[in-house]
Design a protein around this motif. Structure first.
Motif, PDB file in Angstrom:
ATOM      1  N   ALA A   1      79.815  15.637 101.170  1.00 36.59           N
ATOM      2  CA  ALA A   1      80.371  15.802 102.515  1.00 36.59           C
ATOM      3  C   ALA A   1      79.600  16.837 103.337  1.00 36.59           C
ATOM      4  O   ALA A   1      79.528  16.727 104.555  1.00 36.59           O
ATOM      5  N   ILE A   2      79.026  17.848 102.673  1.00 34.07           N
ATOM      6  CA  ILE A   2      78.381  18.913 103.464  1.00 34.07           C
ATOM      7  C   ILE A   2      76.883  18.715 103.611  1.00 34.07           C
ATOM      8  O   ILE A   2      76.264  19.359 104.449  1.00 34.07           O
ATOM      9  N   VAL A   3      76.289  17.797 102.850  1.00 35.55           N
ATOM     10  CA  VAL A   3      74.835  17.649 102.885  1.00 35.55           C
ATOM     11  C   VAL A   3      74.360  17.136 104.248  1.00 35.55           C
ATOM     12  O   VAL A   3      73.243  17.396 104.675  1.00 35.55           O
ATOM     13  N   THR A   4      75.250  16.451 104.972  1.00 32.83           N
ATOM     14  CA  THR A   4      74.866  15.906 106.273  1.00 32.83           C
ATOM     15  C   THR A   4      75.040  16.918 107.400  1.00 32.83           C
ATOM     16  O   THR A   4      74.896  16.579 108.558  1.00 32.83           O
ATOM     17  N   LYS A   5      75.366  18.175 107.030  1.00 32.04           N
ATOM     18  CA  LYS A   5      75.636  19.221 108.015  1.00 32.04           C
ATOM     19  C   LYS A   5      76.646  18.769 109.055  1.00 32.04           C
ATOM     20  O   LYS A   5      76.366  18.693 110.249  1.00 32.04           O
ATOM     21  N   PRO A   6      77.874  18.466 108.612  1.00 32.13           N
ATOM     22  CA  PRO A   6      78.886  17.982 109.551  1.00 32.13           C
ATOM     23  C   PRO A   6      79.355  19.083 110.489  1.00 32.13           C
ATOM     24  O   PRO A   6      79.212  20.270 110.174  1.00 32.13           O
ATOM     25  N   ARG A   7      79.904  18.662 111.638  1.00 31.28           N
ATOM     26  CA  ARG A   7      80.423  19.642 112.591  1.00 31.28           C
ATOM     27  C   ARG A   7      81.751  20.199 112.105  1.00 31.28           C
ATOM     28  O   ARG A   7      82.139  21.306 112.449  1.00 31.28           O
ATOM     29  N   VAL A   8      82.455  19.381 111.314  1.00 28.11           N
ATOM     30  CA  VAL A   8      83.745  19.830 110.776  1.00 28.11           C
ATOM     31  C   VAL A   8      83.937  19.180 109.409  1.00 28.11           C
ATOM     32  O   VAL A   8      83.553  18.031 109.197  1.00 28.11           O
ATOM     33  N   LEU A   9      84.495  19.960 108.484  1.00 26.57           N
ATOM     34  CA  LEU A   9      84.741  19.469 107.126  1.00 26.57           C
ATOM     35  C   LEU A   9      86.243  19.249 106.949  1.00 26.57           C
ATOM     36  O   LEU A   9      87.037  20.164 107.177  1.00 26.57           O
ATOM     37  N   LEU A  10      86.610  18.024 106.570  1.00 24.25           N
ATOM     38  CA  LEU A  10      88.025  17.677 106.435  1.00 24.25           C
ATOM     39  C   LEU A  10      88.337  17.427 104.959  1.00 24.25           C
ATOM     40  O   LEU A  10      87.645  16.667 104.294  1.00 24.25           O
ATOM     41  N   LEU A  11      89.369  18.087 104.465  1.00 19.93           N
ATOM     42  CA  LEU A  11      89.715  17.973 103.046  1.00 19.93           C
ATOM     43  C   LEU A  11      91.151  17.476 102.923  1.00 19.93           C
ATOM     44  O   LEU A  11      92.081  18.112 103.408  1.00 19.93           O
ATOM     45  N   ASP A  12      91.326  16.324 102.285  1.00 14.66           N
ATOM     46  CA  ASP A  12      92.656  15.731 102.154  1.00 14.66           C
ATOM     47  C   ASP A  12      93.198  15.987 100.750  1.00 14.66           C
ATOM     48  O   ASP A  12      92.860  15.267  99.825  1.00 14.66           O
ATOM     49  N   GLU A  13      94.022  17.012 100.613  1.00 14.09           N
ATOM     50  CA  GLU A  13      94.597  17.403  99.316  1.00 14.09           C
ATOM     51  C   GLU A  13      93.549  17.351  98.202  1.00 14.09           C
ATOM     52  O   GLU A  13      93.754  16.681  97.193  1.00 14.09           O
ATOM     53  N   PRO A  14      92.426  18.035  98.368  1.00 12.31           N
ATOM     54  CA  PRO A  14      91.322  17.833  97.436  1.00 12.31           C
ATOM     55  C   PRO A  14      91.600  18.378  96.038  1.00 12.31           C
ATOM     56  O   PRO A  14      90.948  17.968  95.081  1.00 12.31           O
ATOM     57  N   LEU A  15      92.554  19.299  95.915  1.00  9.80           N
ATOM     58  CA  LEU A  15      92.749  19.934  94.604  1.00  9.80           C
ATOM     59  C   LEU A  15      93.974  19.417  93.871  1.00  9.80           C
ATOM     60  O   LEU A  15      94.237  19.811  92.740  1.00  9.80           O
ATOM     61  N   SER A  16      94.719  18.501  94.500  1.00  8.25           N
ATOM     62  CA  SER A  16      96.009  18.114  93.922  1.00  8.25           C
ATOM     63  C   SER A  16      95.858  17.330  92.620  1.00  8.25           C
ATOM     64  O   SER A  16      96.781  17.272  91.826  1.00  8.25           O
ATOM     65  N   ALA A  17      94.687  16.717  92.395  1.00 10.06           N
ATOM     66  CA  ALA A  17      94.511  15.931  91.170  1.00 10.06           C
ATOM     67  C   ALA A  17      94.007  16.787  90.000  1.00 10.06           C
ATOM     68  O   ALA A  17      93.837  16.278  88.904  1.00 10.06           O
ATOM     69  N   LEU A  18      93.751  18.066  90.255  1.00 15.52           N
ATOM     70  CA  LEU A  18      93.217  18.931  89.184  1.00 15.52           C
ATOM     71  C   LEU A  18      94.350  19.680  88.484  1.00 15.52           C
ATOM     72  O   LEU A  18      95.391  19.920  89.076  1.00 15.52           O
TER      73      LEU A  18
ATOM     74  N   GLN B   1      89.740  26.724  94.080  1.00 11.50           N
ATOM     75  CA  GLN B   1      90.133  27.378  95.332  1.00 11.50           C
ATOM     76  C   GLN B   1      89.141  28.472  95.688  1.00 11.50           C
ATOM     77  O   GLN B   1      88.670  28.563  96.824  1.00 11.50           O
ATOM     78  N   ILE B   2      88.803  29.276  94.676  1.00 19.28           N
ATOM     79  CA  ILE B   2      87.857  30.372  94.894  1.00 19.28           C
ATOM     80  C   ILE B   2      86.489  29.806  95.251  1.00 19.28           C
ATOM     81  O   ILE B   2      85.822  30.251  96.189  1.00 19.28           O
ATOM     82  N   GLU B   3      86.105  28.758  94.524  1.00 20.86           N
ATOM     83  CA  GLU B   3      84.829  28.101  94.711  1.00 20.86           C
ATOM     84  C   GLU B   3      84.713  27.492  96.117  1.00 20.86           C
ATOM     85  O   GLU B   3      83.711  27.643  96.808  1.00 20.86           O
ATOM     86  N   LEU B   4      85.775  26.821  96.522  1.00 23.37           N
ATOM     87  CA  LEU B   4      85.820  26.179  97.833  1.00 23.37           C
ATOM     88  C   LEU B   4      85.664  27.214  98.939  1.00 23.37           C
ATOM     89  O   LEU B   4      84.917  27.026  99.903  1.00 23.37           O
ATOM     90  N   LYS B   5      86.342  28.319  98.759  1.00 20.24           N
ATOM     91  CA  LYS B   5      86.299  29.416  99.732  1.00 20.24           C
ATOM     92  C   LYS B   5      84.868  29.959  99.828  1.00 20.24           C
ATOM     93  O   LYS B   5      84.350  30.190 100.919  1.00 20.24           O
ATOM     94  N   ARG B   6      84.227  30.148  98.663  1.00 24.81           N
ATOM     95  CA  ARG B   6      82.859  30.672  98.636  1.00 24.81           C
ATOM     96  C   ARG B   6      81.911  29.717  99.362  1.00 24.81           C
ATOM     97  O   ARG B   6      81.109  30.129 100.203  1.00 24.81           O
ATOM     98  N   ILE B   7      82.023  28.426  99.038  1.00 28.20           N
ATOM     99  CA  ILE B   7      81.123  27.438  99.629  1.00 28.20           C
ATOM    100  C   ILE B   7      81.338  27.359 101.135  1.00 28.20           C
ATOM    101  O   ILE B   7      80.393  27.323 101.911  1.00 28.20           O
ATOM    102  N   GLN B   8      82.614  27.388 101.537  1.00 27.42           N
ATOM    103  CA  GLN B   8      82.910  27.310 102.966  1.00 27.42           C
ATOM    104  C   GLN B   8      82.300  28.501 103.698  1.00 27.42           C
ATOM    105  O   GLN B   8      81.743  28.363 104.765  1.00 27.42           O
TER     106      GLN B   8
END
Lengths: 353, 289
Positions: A147-164, A173-180
């Protein structure tokens, strides 16, 4: 990177009104959580910003440009789906390269971008793997890199962690925060998990029945919820009702408690909330508190939920269940069935609309 | 006393045997035995009513190679199989896509019913009804002339296109059903993910949907190609003189000329050719599946 503005957006599916005059702004580079129970319209709002749904009324602006009639593939957004939606017919690297390839990019530039994106999510060593060889957490990272390789203007996450599972979710969560933070992309994150919303985001928008109930920084919403729904959906709250007059609130059982400064001049029926961790429990009902500065109720201890560092007590105050969270300091000598006094500082009382 | 459990790992095949046996017993009886009988027949010299007791020979197989007519007819049948399969794919895949990905609920059920409706009627009746539609002065001809301001003569009966139309009609549901099943198994989120990454509808179809639907398309193609190559009913009724194909020639040997040994031999040659084609396609099938 861009700011996103949703202005007076409504959408109905047949007779069902999924979104009702929703307005919310997402600042450039911010990390937003859209929080709400199922059916609140949070996913619909996200899908509308993505371009999978078109609003009946209102407008959506990305970077100041109206996009409500632009199809999804022209919006330059990145999206991570709940089940990750990794293309099963492609390797990890091909999945990540997909967004660049459909834009007609070729050659070493693509390979460099793909390996950078995979390194960012710490999956550089798995580029050649097929999706079915990956664990849930790894798929999640592939979806993020894609999702981020295309350098999007906005990143949308639909319950991305609920299956973990729970432990992995905390790590992600920590990882996502760091990457963001590293990428700096405006991020909108849909979740029904209040803890996740509180710990991960810069700002939270709470939705209910297709409308924004409250929006603000996590601490602000937690400390100053404006409605009973916001107070109880984001954390636990004891609700107190009574009649306000002269800076004090008289409850149904006749007990009078002081109101905080902001409500000193209110009168008439008032609803208030108090967080369980702001409540002190004094055994034996022998608290020596200044009744003009602290609220006090007496009750009987009915239940105890021990969870290690804390215990949650349920205290019956004239038929009302009052929750109190007490840290395990070694001085917590609170027995079941014993009379106690619960007290709180008057500033800790939250006035609800 | 505590109950003791004896865990015994059962032989997988042995415990599966009762489940497998009925199907395989039936297959043995219904296919293997008649087929073996046919192998025997194909090796017999002609069994004319008053001929001396037949002897074993490979003459029937040699006939195929000595007379170029048979090879020509076989080639015609293979080409017909290809045309019908491609036509079914081109017509059937879009229909399956709409059924699986666009229609929901009631509308899907209704359209789905229309697809399988032809299965409810006898195939011979269906082919004969086509012959009434396609002939001059038939239903299609009359209808067109009633609507169009100028005179057209529309007479397709006893032509190659009529055979193709009849066969496509008969076999289209197989393609729609197999494609529908694979398309339905494709998660909508995959298409949405492709679109969110900048792929147009067409690009998402080409890069995601088509590769993932390939097993269904190939299964449907095999289901159609094999029977069409050996078909004889549609070519005979709709094609007439122009419908002479490998399948009709085989049928003639059994029903008209009573040369069962030649008919059996030609059948096995057809079987062998189809098997060779499927084997040649196997690596491609494995890669995409």
């Amino acid at each position: 990177m861009a700011r996103v503005d949703v202005k007076n957006v409504s959408l109905s599916f047949g007779a069902y009104r999924a979104l009702n005059d929703v307005s919310i702004s997402f600042a450039d580079g911010g990390f937003y959580a859209l929080l709400g129970p199922s059916g609140s319209g949070k996913t619909t709002l996200l899908r509308m910003i993505a371009g999978f749904e078109y609003p009946d009324e209102g407008s959506i602006l990305i970077g100041g440009e109206a996009v409500e009639s632009v199809p999804v593939d022209k919006r330059r957004i990145g999206m991570v789906f709940q089940n990750y939606a990794i293309f099963p017919n492609m390797s990890v690297a091909e999945n990540v390269a997909f967004g660049l390839r459909v834009r007609g990019e070729k050659g070493a530039g693509v390979e460099k971008a793909v390996s950078d994106a995979l390194d960012l999510v710490q999956l550089g060593h798995l580029a050649k793997r097929r999706p079915h060889q990956l664990s849930g957490g790894q798929r999640q990272r592939v979806a993020l890199a894609r999702a981020i390789v295309t350098k999007p203007r906005v990143l949308l996450l639909d319950e991305p962690l609920s299956a973990l599972d729970k432990g992995l979710r905390k790590d992600m969560q920590i990882e996502l925060k760091r990457i963001q933070r590293e990428v700096g992309v405006t991020t909108i994150f849909v979740t029904h998990d209040q803890d996740e919303a509180l710990s991960i985001s810069d700002r939270i928008g709470i939705l209910k029945d297709g409308a924004i109930v409250q929006e603000g920084a996590p601490e602000e919403i937690y400390d100053r919820p404006r409605s009973e729904f916001a107070a109880t959906f984001l954390g636990e709250a004891n609700i107190i009702e009574g009649t306000a007059e002269g800076g004090r609130l008289t409850l149904e059982n006749g007990v009078s408690i002081p109101l905080p400064q902001e409500a000193a001049r209110s009168s008439g029926h008032l609803r208030c909330a108090i967080r369980p961790e702001r409540v002190h429990v004094v055994p034996g009902g022998l608290a020596s508190v200044n009744l003009s500065q602290a609220g006090t109720l007496t009750g009987i201890v009915r239940h105890k939920l021990f969870s290690g560092s804390l215990s949650t007590y349920s205290i019956d105050c004239d038929g009302r269940q009052f929750q109190a969270i007490v840290p395990r300091t070694g001085e917590d000598d609170i027995r079941m069935g014993s009379p106690v006094e619960v007290t709180w500082k008057k500033e800790d009382l939250i006035i609800l609309a | 006393m505590t109950p003791s459990f004896k865990t015994r790992r059962r032989n997988g095949l042995l415990s599966a045997l009762p489940l497998l046996l009925p199907a395989y017993a039936w297959l043995t009886l219904a296919i293997f035995l008649p087929l073996s009988a046919m192998v025997y027949f194909s090796l017999l010299s002609d069994i004319a009513p008053n001929a001396p007791s037949p002897s074993l020979t490979i003459e029937n197989y040699a006939t195929f190679f000595s007379d170029p007519l048979y090879a020509t007819l076989l080639w015609r049948s293979l080409v017909l199989g290809l045309i019908v399969t491609l036509a079914c794919l081109v017509i059937g895949f879009p229909a399956a896509y709409v059924l699986a990905k666009i229609l929901k609920g009631r509308a899907r059920e209704a359209i789905f019913l229309l697809v399988i409706l032809p299965f409810w009627s006898n195939s011979l009746v269906r082919v004969f009804s086509w012959s009434m539609v396609l002939r001059e002065g038939g239903i299609l001809d009359t209808a067109l002339n009633a609507v169009l301001p100028f005179e057209v003569t529309f007479d397709l009966i006893y032509s190659y296109p009529a055979v193709v139309i009849g066969l496509v009609h008969s076999y289209l549901p197989y393609m729609v059903l197999t494609c529908y099943l694979t398309l339905q198994a494709i998660d909508d989120a995959l298409i949405e993910a492709a679109r969110s990454l900048g792929a147009s509808r067409l690009s998402a179809l080409r890069r995601i949907v088509l590769p993932l639907a390939m097993p269904g398309m190939l299964a449907g193609s095999a289901l159609i190609f094999i029977p069409v190559v050996g078909s004889f009913m549609e070519p005979r009724i709709l094609g007439g003189r122009n419908g002479t194909l490998f399948g009709t020639v085989i049928e003639d040997q059994f029903t008209a000329v009573y040369n069962w040994p030649l008919g059996a031999a030609l059948s096995f040659i057809l079987l062998a050719v189809v098997l060779v084609i499927l084997l040649a396609a196997a690596p491609v099938l494995r890669r995409t599946a």
